[in-house]
Scaffold this motif. Sequence first.
Motif, short mmCIF file in Angstrom:
data_model
loop_
_atom_site.label_atom_id
_atom_site.label_comp_id
_atom_site.label_asym_id
_atom_site.label_seq_id
_atom_site.Cartn_x
_atom_site.Cartn_y
_atom_site.Cartn_z
N SER A 19 10.08 35.24 7.51
CA SER A 19 11.38 35.36 6.68
C SER A 19 12.52 35.28 7.46
N LEU A 20 13.45 34.48 6.54
CA LEU A 20 14.69 34.36 7.30
C LEU A 20 15.65 35.46 7.07
N LEU A 37 5.64 37.56 15.64
CA LEU A 37 6.59 36.84 16.22
C LEU A 37 7.85 36.97 15.98
N TRP A 38 9.01 36.94 16.88
CA TRP A 38 10.36 37.22 16.49
C TRP A 38 10.99 36.26 17.54
N GLY A 45 11.67 36.23 11.75
CA GLY A 45 10.33 37.21 12.43
C GLY A 45 9.32 36.91 11.44
N GLY A 46 7.95 36.90 11.91
CA GLY A 46 6.91 36.48 11.08
C GLY A 46 5.60 37.24 11.46
N MET A 47 4.56 37.55 10.70
CA MET A 47 3.55 38.10 10.96
C MET A 47 2.45 37.31 10.37
N MET A 77 7.26 29.45 11.48
CA MET A 77 8.41 30.10 12.12
C MET A 77 9.39 28.88 12.58
N GLU A 78 8.68 27.69 13.30
CA GLU A 78 9.41 26.52 13.69
C GLU A 78 10.08 25.92 12.32
#
Length: 157
Positions: A19-20, A37-38, A45-47, A77-78
Motif C-alpha cells: 500500500s502507498l 517490509l517497510w 509497506g507490504g506483507m 514494493m519496488e
Amino acid sequence: MEAETLEKVFLYPANIHVSLRPVCIATLLGTCVAVCLWDTRTKIGGMNHYLLPLWNGEGLASPKYGNIAIEKLISKMESYGANRRHMVGKIFGGRAQHDTRISFNIGERNAQIAKQMMSEYGIPVVAENVVGEHGMNIRFDTSTGVVKLKYIKGNIR
C-alpha cells in the motif's frame, strides 16, 4: 494516524498486499509465515502470507510458496517506488508442529527461507517472532512500520 483509525486489510494465505497509503494489514498465522517490509524513507509497506517454503518448479509459481511470495513482495514494493536499500523486514509465524506423525518442520522451514532470502536481498531483519508454540494474529501499521502481535491459544495451522 492511529492504527485503530486506519483502513483494515485482511491478508489471506497465498496473498500479498502493498500500500502507498497508510493501512493496517492483518493476518492469522500458524505454521505459515508472513514477511512485513517497510521502506523507512517512502513509508511504503507490504506483507505476504505463505504456506510452504519452496516452489519446486512444477505448476504455477504461486505466492503460497515462500521463495515466490518474498520475491513478489519485494518486486511489488519496488514497483510502487520503494527502494530495497531503505527496506527493513519483520518475520512472523512458523509455529512448531507437535504431531510427529505428520511433521515435516514446515513452520521452521518457512521461517528459514524468509531469513535466507532477506539476507540474499540485503534487507535487514529488524524483528522476528518465529517457530513458537502458538499461532498468532498480527497487525502491520504501514504508516509507522510497527507490527503488533497477539498469541492464539488453540489449534490454527
